[in-house]
Design an enzyme around this catalytic site. Structure first.
Site, mmCIF file in Angstrom:
data_model
loop_
_atom_site.group_PDB
_atom_site.id
_atom_site.type_symbol
_atom_site.label_atom_id
_atom_site.label_comp_id
_atom_site.label_asym_id
_atom_site.label_seq_id
_atom_site.Cartn_x
_atom_site.Cartn_y
_atom_site.Cartn_z
ATOM 1 N N ARG A 149 -10.033 0.743 7.569
ATOM 2 C CA ARG A 149 -9.608 -0.613 7.926
ATOM 3 C C ARG A 149 -10.698 -1.353 8.681
ATOM 4 O O ARG A 149 -10.493 -2.515 9.044
ATOM 5 C CB ARG A 149 -8.373 -0.537 8.817
ATOM 6 C CG ARG A 149 -7.074 -0.861 8.080
ATOM 7 C CD ARG A 149 -5.972 -0.412 8.994
ATOM 8 N NE ARG A 149 -4.774 -1.147 8.916
ATOM 9 C CZ ARG A 149 -3.625 -0.614 8.470
ATOM 10 N NH1 ARG A 149 -3.590 0.595 7.978
ATOM 11 N NH2 ARG A 149 -2.519 -1.312 8.524
ATOM 12 N N ARG A 164 11.543 -6.302 5.479
ATOM 13 C CA ARG A 164 11.276 -4.877 5.213
ATOM 14 C C ARG A 164 12.147 -4.010 6.126
ATOM 15 O O ARG A 164 12.328 -4.306 7.308
ATOM 16 C CB ARG A 164 9.792 -4.589 5.493
ATOM 17 C CG ARG A 164 9.445 -3.120 5.374
ATOM 18 C CD ARG A 164 7.986 -2.914 5.102
ATOM 19 N NE ARG A 164 7.143 -3.047 6.298
ATOM 20 C CZ ARG A 164 5.842 -2.787 6.289
ATOM 21 N NH1 ARG A 164 5.240 -2.428 5.169
ATOM 22 N NH2 ARG A 164 5.130 -2.945 7.388
ATOM 23 N N ARG A 180 10.812 -1.955 11.365
ATOM 24 C CA ARG A 180 9.722 -1.307 12.096
ATOM 25 C C ARG A 180 9.411 -2.118 13.348
ATOM 26 O O ARG A 180 9.449 -3.344 13.320
ATOM 27 C CB ARG A 180 8.485 -1.258 11.197
ATOM 28 C CG ARG A 180 8.217 0.126 10.661
ATOM 29 C CD ARG A 180 7.144 0.121 9.629
ATOM 30 N NE ARG A 180 5.849 -0.348 10.133
ATOM 31 C CZ ARG A 180 4.718 -0.248 9.440
ATOM 32 N NH1 ARG A 180 4.720 0.288 8.242
ATOM 33 N NH2 ARG A 180 3.580 -0.697 9.934
ATOM 34 N N ARG A 204 -1.135 -8.586 13.603
ATOM 35 C CA ARG A 204 -1.602 -7.619 12.592
ATOM 36 C C ARG A 204 -2.363 -8.336 11.473
ATOM 37 O O ARG A 204 -3.368 -7.840 10.980
ATOM 38 C CB ARG A 204 -0.398 -6.854 12.005
ATOM 39 C CG ARG A 204 0.194 -5.886 13.016
ATOM 40 C CD ARG A 204 1.519 -5.340 12.558
ATOM 41 N NE ARG A 204 1.415 -4.476 11.414
ATOM 42 C CZ ARG A 204 2.411 -4.242 10.563
ATOM 43 N NH1 ARG A 204 3.575 -4.850 10.716
ATOM 44 N NH2 ARG A 204 2.245 -3.416 9.575
ATOM 45 N N LYS A 248 0.835 -1.218 0.000
ATOM 46 C CA LYS A 248 0.000 0.000 0.000
ATOM 47 C C LYS A 248 0.864 1.261 0.000
ATOM 48 O O LYS A 248 0.624 2.189 -0.768
ATOM 49 C CB LYS A 248 -0.918 0.061 1.238
ATOM 50 C CG LYS A 248 -1.850 -1.101 1.416
ATOM 51 C CD LYS A 248 -2.764 -0.899 2.615
ATOM 52 C CE LYS A 248 -2.063 -0.803 3.961
ATOM 53 N NZ LYS A 248 -1.451 -2.044 4.443
HETATM 54 P P1 AMP Z 1 0.396 0.704 8.527
HETATM 55 O O1 AMP Z 1 1.613 1.553 8.416
HETATM 56 O O2 AMP Z 1 -0.678 1.114 7.562
HETATM 57 O O3 AMP Z 1 0.709 -0.767 8.465
HETATM 58 O O4 AMP Z 1 -0.213 0.978 9.992
HETATM 59 C C1 AMP Z 1 0.542 0.726 11.159
HETATM 60 C C2 AMP Z 1 -0.386 0.615 12.360
HETATM 61 O O5 AMP Z 1 -1.123 1.850 12.524
HETATM 62 C C3 AMP Z 1 -1.456 -0.458 12.250
HETATM 63 O O6 AMP Z 1 -0.977 -1.734 12.627
HETATM 64 C C4 AMP Z 1 -2.510 0.075 13.224
HETATM 65 O O7 AMP Z 1 -2.139 -0.136 14.573
HETATM 66 C C5 AMP Z 1 -2.447 1.581 12.976
HETATM 67 N N1 AMP Z 1 -3.384 1.991 11.900
HETATM 68 C C6 AMP Z 1 -3.061 2.512 10.673
HETATM 69 N N2 AMP Z 1 -4.169 2.820 9.969
HETATM 70 C C7 AMP Z 1 -5.226 2.468 10.757
HETATM 71 C C8 AMP Z 1 -6.633 2.503 10.597
HETATM 72 N N3 AMP Z 1 -7.209 2.957 9.448
HETATM 73 N N4 AMP Z 1 -7.410 2.079 11.628
HETATM 74 C C9 AMP Z 1 -6.870 1.626 12.778
HETATM 75 N N5 AMP Z 1 -5.547 1.544 12.992
HETATM 76 C C10 AMP Z 1 -4.713 1.958 12.001
#
Ligand code: AMP
Length: 231
Positions: free
Chosen positions: A94, A133, A166, A177, A19
């Site tokens: 999400r 990653r 990360r 996750r 993404k």
């Molecule tokens: P990402 O970088 O998109 O993988 O997001 C990292 C973390 O941020 C996720 O594992 C969630 O804890 C939180 N997060 C990101 N976007 C959302 C969302 N739309 N709703 C809830 N938690 C989010």
């Protein structure tokens, strides 16, 4: 972007589905701004406040942040869009609750339903990708030790920052996750798929392809007028 229609483009997919890579590529090619909820939350989690502490705990556990916190941030950004300005959303919505709040907000602002790009990748590939990653600690650029290594070794090609794993890419957290994705986000994909062509566009993309091939498919979808896509 063809024409002057305002469009919201969503990238939805599991952690590690690409993404972030695809939304940055599209943003740089189309000059459409991009909002990553993960990046916003990671920044908020660095703050030494009760809210920062709360977010650190949730994210370190691989759980999703509550809908109200995430939606308020995205809705505030949507309200600042200029008349014909489009927006790319990386990692939002999400949950079905977030998708409904987005629908309500778009309706209220007179913006058409979103163009949803679903990056589909099997779990075995996701797990392999996440374990290799790496991210620049200073600018956030993303690399992969096996498929997209930095030409600057352990440092970022762009600014020389250290490349780190990360916090939430460790094995145990990744499993949580992926479970949150199955439970909360797969229903969001169904939500958009079922109404493809009626109040939005849904397209599934093979997220295992080379990023440049996926980016070409994305451009073909995003750069044609919405009326042609709905046909
Ligand atoms: P990402 O970088 O998109 O993988 O997001 C990292 C973390 O941020 C996720 O594992 C969630 O804890 C939180 N997060 C990101 N976007 C959302 C969302 N739309 N709703 C809830 N938690 C989010």
């Amino acid at each position: 972007m063809t024409g002057s229609e305002k469009r919201i483009i969503l990238f939805i997919g599991a952690p590690g589905s690409g993404k972030g890579t695809q939304s940055s590529l599209l943003a740089s090619r189309s000059a459409i701004p991009c909002v990553s909820t993960g990046a916003i939350l990671r920044h908020a989690a660095t703050l030494n406040t009760p809210d920062g502490f709360r977010l650190r705990q949730i994210m370190a556990n691989g759980a999703l942040v509550d809908d109200a916190t995430v939606c308020d941030a995205v809705v505030a950004r949507l309200r600042t869009l200029r008349s014909s300005e489009s927006l790319i959303l990386d990692g939002f919505p999400r949950t079905v609750g977030q998708a409904r709040r987005l629908d309500e907000t778009l309706r209220g602002l007179g913006i058409p339903g979103p163009t949803v790009l679903h990056l589909d990748v099997p779990n075995a590939v996701l797990i392999r990708r996440l374990s290799t990653r790496r991210q620049c600690a200073s600018c956030g650029a993303v690399y992969n030790l096996s498929s997209n290594p930095s030409t600057n070794g352990p440092r970022c090609e762009l600014d020389g920052g250290a490349l780190v794993e990360r916090d939430d890419d460790g094995e145990g957290v990744v499993a949580r996750r992926l479970a949150a994705y199955e439970a909360e986000t797969v229903p969001v994909i169904d939500y958009y798929r079922m109404r493809n062509g009626r109040g939005g566009i849904y397209r599934r993309l093979d997220g295992t392809l080379d990023p440049s091939v996926i980016a070409k498919g994305v451009a073909e979808i995003v750069l044609v007028p919405e009326t042609a896509l709905a046909a």
